[in-house]
Design a protein around this motif. Structure first.
Motif, PDB file in Angstrom:
ATOM      1  N   GLN B   5       0.790  -1.127   0.097  1.00 48.99           N
ATOM      2  CA  GLN B   5      -0.041   0.175   0.044  1.00 48.99           C
ATOM      3  C   GLN B   5       0.806   1.340   0.035  1.00 48.99           C
ATOM      4  OE1 GLN B   5      -3.170  -1.738   3.183  1.00 48.99           O
ATOM      5  NE2 GLN B   5      -3.398   0.462   2.585  1.00 48.99           N
ATOM      6  N   VAL B  19      -6.187   9.647  -1.713  1.00 49.02           N
ATOM      7  CA  VAL B  19      -5.948   8.376  -2.416  1.00 49.02           C
ATOM      8  C   VAL B  19      -5.022   7.422  -1.967  1.00 49.02           C
ATOM      9  CG1 VAL B  19      -5.697   7.269  -4.920  1.00 49.02           C
ATOM     10  CG2 VAL B  19      -6.795   9.715  -4.581  1.00 49.02           C
ATOM     11  N   ASN B  21      -3.356   3.561  -2.598  1.00 50.74           N
ATOM     12  CA  ASN B  21      -3.009   2.546  -3.415  1.00 50.74           C
ATOM     13  C   ASN B  21      -2.889   1.178  -2.886  1.00 50.74           C
ATOM     14  OD1 ASN B  21      -3.530   4.421  -5.845  1.00 50.74           O
ATOM     15  ND2 ASN B  21      -1.894   5.408  -5.089  1.00 50.74           N
ATOM     16  N   CYS B  22      -3.215   0.172  -3.544  1.00 49.28           N
ATOM     17  CA  CYS B  22      -2.651  -1.169  -3.240  1.00 49.28           C
ATOM     18  C   CYS B  22      -2.417  -2.010  -4.522  1.00 49.28           C
ATOM     19  CB  CYS B  22      -4.233  -1.723  -2.764  1.00 49.28           C
ATOM     20  SG  CYS B  22      -3.985  -3.488  -2.119  1.00 49.28           S
ATOM     21  N   SER B  23      -1.193  -2.458  -4.477  1.00 46.21           N
ATOM     22  CA  SER B  23      -0.706  -2.950  -5.660  1.00 46.21           C
ATOM     23  C   SER B  23      -0.218  -4.464  -5.470  1.00 46.21           C
ATOM     24  CB  SER B  23       0.572  -2.353  -6.092  1.00 46.21           C
ATOM     25  OG  SER B  23       0.147  -0.993  -6.472  1.00 46.21           O
ATOM     26  N   GLN B  70      -4.098  -3.733  -9.256  1.00 44.24           N
ATOM     27  CA  GLN B  70      -3.980  -2.572  -8.530  1.00 44.24           C
ATOM     28  C   GLN B  70      -5.431  -2.290  -8.133  1.00 44.24           C
ATOM     29  OE1 GLN B  70      -1.200   0.636  -9.664  1.00 44.24           O
ATOM     30  NE2 GLN B  70      -2.480   2.034  -8.565  1.00 44.24           N
ATOM     31  N   SER B  71      -5.497  -1.651  -7.085  1.00 41.92           N
ATOM     32  CA  SER B  71      -6.720  -0.899  -6.635  1.00 41.92           C
ATOM     33  C   SER B  71      -6.509   0.243  -5.838  1.00 41.92           C
ATOM     34  CB  SER B  71      -7.616  -1.853  -5.714  1.00 41.92           C
ATOM     35  OG  SER B  71      -8.915  -1.233  -5.053  1.00 41.92           O
ATOM     36  N   SER B  72      -7.352   1.394  -6.037  1.00 42.60           N
ATOM     37  CA  SER B  72      -7.440   2.461  -5.161  1.00 42.60           C
ATOM     38  C   SER B  72      -8.422   2.882  -4.477  1.00 42.60           C
ATOM     39  CB  SER B  72      -7.026   3.679  -6.314  1.00 42.60           C
ATOM     40  OG  SER B  72      -5.813   3.510  -6.882  1.00 42.60           O
ATOM     41  N   TYR B  74     -10.696   5.984  -2.781  1.00 45.75           N
ATOM     42  CA  TYR B  74     -10.613   7.268  -2.801  1.00 45.75           C
ATOM     43  C   TYR B  74     -11.556   7.911  -2.029  1.00 45.75           C
ATOM     44  CZ  TYR B  74      -9.211   6.193  -7.617  1.00 45.75           C
ATOM     45  OH  TYR B  74      -8.808   5.535  -8.549  1.00 45.75           O
ATOM     46  N   CYS B  88      -6.102  -2.763   2.439  1.00 48.93           N
ATOM     47  CA  CYS B  88      -6.589  -3.379   1.310  1.00 48.93           C
ATOM     48  C   CYS B  88      -6.406  -4.994   1.844  1.00 48.93           C
ATOM     49  CB  CYS B  88      -6.009  -3.218   0.044  1.00 48.93           C
ATOM     50  SG  CYS B  88      -4.390  -3.683  -0.032  1.00 48.93           S
TER      51      CYS B  88
END
Lengths: 113, 109
Positions: B5, B19, B21-23, B70-72, B74, B88
């Motif tokens: 993250q 924002v 992020n999760c990758s 990937q998820s974000s 917001y 996440c």
């Protein structure tokens, strides 16, 4: 709203002793999980349980740990011969199906002395 | 296999946006988002299952990219109640579950 309940909320145990942490998942849920969270760190997956058997476990879940569903409602985590590093918050969770939203209990804070 | 993250921490004033992020290095079966307040259990926010999916409620929404790596999350017009650690959670097979490294979000007046 149905919820996952865990007991006890806090357990203090001498190193080397065995502990059993108890959970009552939501009644219509089929998947159950145990997680561990060391203070200040992320939540770590221990084990998932479905149809009265372990479906997956992490590398943390070694021979020291076991899970059981002794009756139709309880789901337990047993830790044998506890070590200082087992001190953590342990969360139980349940979901209707695998991969679906997980509902967490309030956790059991385990302190090993 | 643990998803990563970013950022690790963020401080916002009320009303600002963020924002998270999760990758992952490989495609995910699904991605969940949870918020955990200090001393409490994680609380489910939302789940995304399909590549390209976007969903949300109120001022919190999330997206899942086409490759499902990937998820974000917001957060718009942040409120004091948004403070907490956001995780996440991902699954590659549907059973074993990995939480991300977490993002600490602090909203100040």
């Amino acid at each position: 709203e149905p919820e996952v309940t865990q007991t006890p909320s806090h357990q203090v145990t001498q190193m080397g002793q065995e502990v059993i942490l108890r959970c009552v998942p939501i009644s219509n849920h089929l998947y159950f999980y145990w997680y561990r969270q060391i203070l200040g760190q992320k939540v770590e997956f221990l084990v998932s349980f479905y149809n009265n058997e372990i479906s997956e476990k992490s590398e943390i879940f070694d021979d020291q740990f076991s899970v059981e569903r002794p009756d139709g409602s309880n789901f337990t985590l047993k830790i044998r011969s506890t070590k200082l590093e087992d001190s953590a918050m342990y969360f139980c969770a349940s979901s209707e199906q695998g991969g679906q939203p997980q509902h967490f209990g309030d956790g059991t804070r385990l302190s090993i002395l | 296999q643990q998803p990563v993250q970013s950022p690790q921490a963020v401080i916002l004033r009320e009303g600002e946006d963020a924002v998270i992020n999760c990758s992952s290095s490989k495609a995910l079966y699904s991605v969940h988002w949870y918020r955990q307040k200090h001393g409490e259990a994680p609380v489910f926010l939302m789940i995304l299952l399909k590549g390209g999916e976007q969903k949300g409620h109120d001022k919190i929404s999330a997206s899942f990219n086409e490759k499902k790596q990937q998820s974000s999350l917001y957060l718009t017009a942040s409120q004091l109640s948004y403070s907490g650690t956001y995780f996440c959670g991902t699954s590659y097979t549907g059973n074993q579950f990995y939480f991300g490294t977490g993002t600490s979000l602090t909203v100040i007046p």
